[in-house]
Design a protein around this motif. Structure first.
Motif, PDB file in Angstrom:
ATOM      1  N   UNK A 218      17.565  84.423  17.144  1.00 56.89           N
ATOM      2  CA  UNK A 218      17.420  85.484  16.144  1.00 56.89           C
ATOM      3  C   UNK A 218      17.471  84.817  14.769  1.00 56.89           C
ATOM      4  N   UNK A 219      16.540  85.166  13.891  1.00 60.71           N
ATOM      5  CA  UNK A 219      16.474  84.528  12.574  1.00 60.71           C
ATOM      6  C   UNK A 219      17.060  85.467  11.522  1.00 60.71           C
ATOM      7  N   UNK A 220      18.004  84.933  10.740  1.00 59.32           N
ATOM      8  CA  UNK A 220      18.626  85.704   9.658  1.00 59.32           C
ATOM      9  C   UNK A 220      18.526  84.920   8.353  1.00 59.32           C
ATOM     10  N   UNK A 221      18.883  85.590   7.260  1.00 52.62           N
ATOM     11  CA  UNK A 221      18.888  84.963   5.940  1.00 52.62           C
ATOM     12  C   UNK A 221      20.057  83.982   5.827  1.00 52.62           C
ATOM     13  N   UNK A 222      19.914  82.986   4.950  1.00 51.72           N
ATOM     14  CA  UNK A 222      20.952  81.965   4.769  1.00 51.72           C
ATOM     15  C   UNK A 222      22.290  82.594   4.350  1.00 51.72           C
TER      16      UNK A 222
ATOM     17  N   UNK B 129       9.264  90.402  14.217  1.00 53.68           N
ATOM     18  CA  UNK B 129       9.462  89.808  15.531  1.00 53.68           C
ATOM     19  C   UNK B 129       9.268  88.305  15.417  1.00 53.68           C
ATOM     20  N   UNK B 130      10.093  87.561  16.136  1.00 53.05           N
ATOM     21  CA  UNK B 130      10.075  86.105  16.033  1.00 53.05           C
ATOM     22  C   UNK B 130       9.265  85.491  17.166  1.00 53.05           C
ATOM     23  N   UNK B 131       8.206  84.778  16.795  1.00 57.91           N
ATOM     24  CA  UNK B 131       7.412  84.021  17.764  1.00 57.91           C
ATOM     25  C   UNK B 131       7.927  82.582  17.729  1.00 57.91           C
ATOM     26  N   UNK B 132       8.624  82.215  18.777  1.00 55.84           N
ATOM     27  CA  UNK B 132       9.370  80.959  18.814  1.00 55.84           C
ATOM     28  C   UNK B 132       8.722  80.016  19.826  1.00 55.84           C
TER      29      UNK B 132
ATOM     30  N   UNK C 264      15.033  88.886  12.281  1.00 51.32           N
ATOM     31  CA  UNK C 264      13.800  88.798  13.074  1.00 51.32           C
ATOM     32  C   UNK C 264      14.202  88.631  14.535  1.00 51.32           C
ATOM     33  N   UNK C 265      13.751  89.560  15.373  1.00 50.41           N
ATOM     34  CA  UNK C 265      14.176  89.603  16.777  1.00 50.41           C
ATOM     35  C   UNK C 265      13.150  88.882  17.653  1.00 50.41           C
TER      36      UNK C 265
END
Length: 783
Positions: A189-193, A173-176, A140-141
């Motif tokens: 940036x969010x990735x899988x564990x 898309x990442x809403x941070x 997730x960008x």
């Protein structure tokens, strides 16, 4: 009967009525849109906070870390702390992230980190404000990078670092909440564990920590931060209060709302002038009818009702249309809000609050109409019936005789003469032209200021040709020293300065310890402009940002002393200056190079340099970027644009909107004013035409007079936008850490393009209006 009179009045003054109606509608649209935008912002921020559950205190840290100590601290302070969570960040340089056709993110000024979703709070959301869930092989960008690099869902980015190389599919898309804004220097940036564990296994990136605390409803944030520092827990990095994220998230949309509100206020002022012009024209046309109504015994109140009811009906209808249209207009200005804060702007609050604009506008118009209509009370029957004969020429008989004209053509002289004789009447038009010029030029100046390299001085950054940032990497110190050595032998660099920013403890007004970022170096090479005092240039000196020196922070003035803990020892420093800074929450400081570097808490290194005349700056930047691929190499303009990107884009929209609104106002008001003027001068125009003057000659007289008023209005409006505009902008920016903004005035825009465009628009409007009016049947007018 009165309804019939109002109806006939509508038919008789179609041009005036239509112009005023459109103008009131436009004013209501803007006012309601501004309120709607604020209502949306409040609702959206509330929803985002509710879904993201942001941290109240975030302590950034790099280096050795012991979670057990954090857990013990949390248990000990349960009266204030509800939850604690530590997010581990894998921070990479942009050069390691590839996308598109051999492109990388090496040019970004943002720190890039790969993370997994939190479990307890500080959730990173998708565009539906739902907690992000990322599958293996996906990423997730952040919205910032989605916009900046035009990344699409379904496209791929590739992470390459050493032996590690993996392609990720952009799934969302990442809403941070904490790192949405371009003003925050980091993005997640969010990735899988599974992918995250693999990246850690291959030691991709530097490990950093976000030590986050969620407080109880009545938890004491200051007490927790003070206790944390006194406990000696990991704190190699800045500590951030959760409130600053609220400011950063709402900043660009708040700026838009403030500009719209300012324009709405100006529109309300103009609307009063507009209504005054309309009444003067209408009463002048109906002066005989008013006399007749008074003569047959109709009361003053009943006569006033005839005119007042017209504007009551117009205000209700225009307010209703403006209210409804505002919901379409607001969609044009809250695109940034929808993207960064919330895509779902449901709820009834905004509909209720938006009603404030038309209701308020209605009562203000009615009250002002009643005030203007009081002049009917002063009209006697005899004056009303004889006004056309008695008033004309009374004040003009011996003013500016035509035979004394030696400098201008007859038509121009007569136009200028008319302006002077009826200066009280033209004063209204003059004020409107000033306001319209202000509405156009202020947003342009503000946009130019924020888009200029000089704006870096408001970010606490010295103006230079090139800025090179070294962030946390294994070779950061080695690369920094190597660069300094290379610069010494580079004949194309005429001057340079190196700065090291470290985190220090500083004693606050409560005699407890806070953390502060202090930049150390020689600040005489690339000087800042200081609000007070000067840069530190000797041992024991320090300068503070405006936000740090303010009463609600350290409460210091030039000459005061602060106590800083340097490598375990307390050191007293004297404040020599206060500067402006809108970065890092505005709370920074600068000290002389004699202050010891806190080696255990170095945050970043910066090198600023100017190249010799004739040297290609971008070519030199590419050389350094290729040599030091772990560094961020930017010119100051690019750095500013990346940091303030959203705000600059919003201001561009405001520039276009301001120009469109001002042009509409000028055209409407000019038509309205000329209609009033021509109705007053109907018999005089007929006499001039009977003496042989053509309609073209008469039009030139009105053209000369009105354009003269316009030119003076532009001059005063331009000066007002420069001086009064600076005051308004500075007041708005004070809470961010910039108390004195100097707007950049581009001469060819302010003094050539804008005046020329306005003169052409007004000239065409005058020509068309006069052409229609002065060609009426002479026999009817004279009769």
């Amino acid at each position: 009967m009165f309804f019939k009179i109002v109806k006939n009045d509508f038919k008789r003054t179609k041009i005036i009525t239509t112009a005023v109606f459109v103008f009131i509608t436009m004013a209501v649209i803007l006012a309601a849109s501004a309120i709607n935008n604020i209502a949306n912002l409040i609702q959206s921020m509330s929803e985002l906070q509710e879904r993201a559950v942001p941290a109240d205190i975030t302590q950034m840290h790099s280096g050795e870390f012991d979670q057990a100590g954090i857990d013990q601290f949390t248990e000990k302070h349960r009266e204030n702390i509800a939850m604690q969570e530590t997010m581990v960040l894998l921070t990479l340089d942009g050069r390691h992230i590839h996308f598109g056709k051999n492109q990388t993110m090496s040019g970004t000024v943002q720190d890039i980190s790969f993370v997994v979703q939190n479990e307890k709070f500080d959730f990173i959301l998708n565009l539906d404000n739902e907690k992000l869930e990322v599958m293996e092989g996906e990423v997730a960008v952040p919205i910032y990078f989605m916009q900046y690099y035009d990344l699409k869902i379904g496209e791929t980015i590739t992470v390459k670092n050493g032996d590690y190389e993996k392609e990720f599919v952009i799934s969302d898309y990442a809403r941070d909440y904490e790192m949405n804004s371009s003003l925050t220097s980091s993005k997640r940036f969010v990735v899988n564990q599974v992918d995250y564990d693999e990246m850690r296994k291959f030691q991709v990136g530097e490990i950093e920590y976000l030590i986050e605390f969620k407080l109880n409803e009545n938890g004491d944030s200051l007490a927790v931060q003070t206790a944390y520092i006194e406990a000696g827990l990991p704190a190699n990095g800045p500590a951030i209060d959760g409130k600053i994220f609220l400011v950063f998230n709402a900043l660009s949309d708040t700026a838009v709302a403030m500009v719209i509100i300012l324009i709405s206020i100006l529109l309300i002022i103009i609307s009063f002038l507009c209504i005054r012009l309309t009444f003067l024209a209408t009463i002048d046309e109906d002066i005989r009818e008013i006399g007749v109504m008074k003569a047959i015994g109709i009361s003053k109140m009943e006569i006033s009702k005839v005119y007042l009811n017209k504007y009551r009906m117009m205000s209700v209808l225009a307010g209703t249309i403006g209210y409804l249209l505002s919901f379409a207009i607001v969609n044009l200005i809250n695109g940034n809000m929808k993207l960064y804060i919330s895509s779902d702007l449901s709820g009834n609050l905004k509909y209720v609050l938006s009603l404030i604009a038309p209701i308020m506008f209605y009562f203000m118009i009615v009250m002002y109409c009643k005030k203007v209509l009081k002049r009917i009370d002063k009209i006697s029957v005899v004056e009303a019936l004889r006004s056309n004969i008695m008033e004309r020429g009374k004040n003009r008989k011996y003013s500016f005789p035509l035979q004394k004209n030696k400098w201008f053509s007859t038509n121009i002289y007569m136009g200028l003469r008319d302006v002077w004789i009826r200066r009280k009447l033209y004063r209204l038009l003059f004020l409107i032209f000033i306001v319209c010029t202000f509405i156009i030029i202020l947003p342009i100046n503000l946009y130019n200021t924020m888009n200029s390299p000089k704006f870096s001085t408001y970010m606490g950054i010295e103006k230079s040709d090139i800025r090179i940032d070294f962030r946390k990497t294994d070779t950061i110190t080695e690369d920094f020293n190597k660069l300094l050595e290379e610069i010494k032998n580079d004949s194309e660099i005429v001057k340079n300065a190196a700065y090291v920013t470290s985190s220090y403890q500083i004693k606050n007004t409560e005699d407890s310890w806070d953390y502060i970022n202090i930049e150390i170096g020689d600040f005489s090479i690339f000087p800042l402009e200081y609000l007070e005092g000067r840069a530190p240039k000797a041992e024991g000196e320090i300068s503070l940002s405006y936000a740090n020196a303010s009463k609600d922070a350290l409460n210091k003035r030039v000459g005061d002393e602060v106590i800083v803990k340097v490598n375990g020892k307390e050191k007293t420093l004297r404040v020599t200056g206060i500067y402006q800074d809108i970065t890092n929450g505005g709370k920074t400081a600068k000290a002389d190079a004699s202050l010891e570097i806190n080696k255990e808490a170095v945050l970043w290194y910066i090198v600023s340099m100017d190249v010799a005349p004739g040297v290609d700056i971008h070519e030199k930047m590419n050389d350094y970027q290729n040599t030091y691929d772990s560094a961020q190499v930017n010119d100051i303009k690019e750095y500013t644009q990346q940091t303030l990107g959203n705000i600059i884009e919003q201001m561009y929209t405001m520039v276009l909107g301001g120009i469109a609104i001002a042009v509409m106002i000028i055209v409407l008001i000019t038509v309205l004013f000329l209609r009033m003027l021509l109705s007053k001068d109907m018999s005089q125009i007929a006499i001039m035409r009977s003496m042989g003057l053509t309609s073209k000659n008469i039009s030139h007289q009105y053209l000369a007079g009105t354009l003269t008023v316009l030119v003076f209005g532009i001059i005063f409006g331009a000066f007002a936008s420069s001086y009064l505009g600076e005051i308004l902008v500075s007041i708005a920016m004070t809470f961010m850490g910039a108390a004195k903004i100097e707007l950049i005035n581009v001469a060819w825009q302010t003094w050539l393009l804008c005046p020329l465009a306005l003169i052409v628009i007004v000239g065409i409007t005058i020509f068309v209006s006069c052409k229609v009016a002065v060609k009426d049947d002479l026999s009817v007018t004279l009769r």
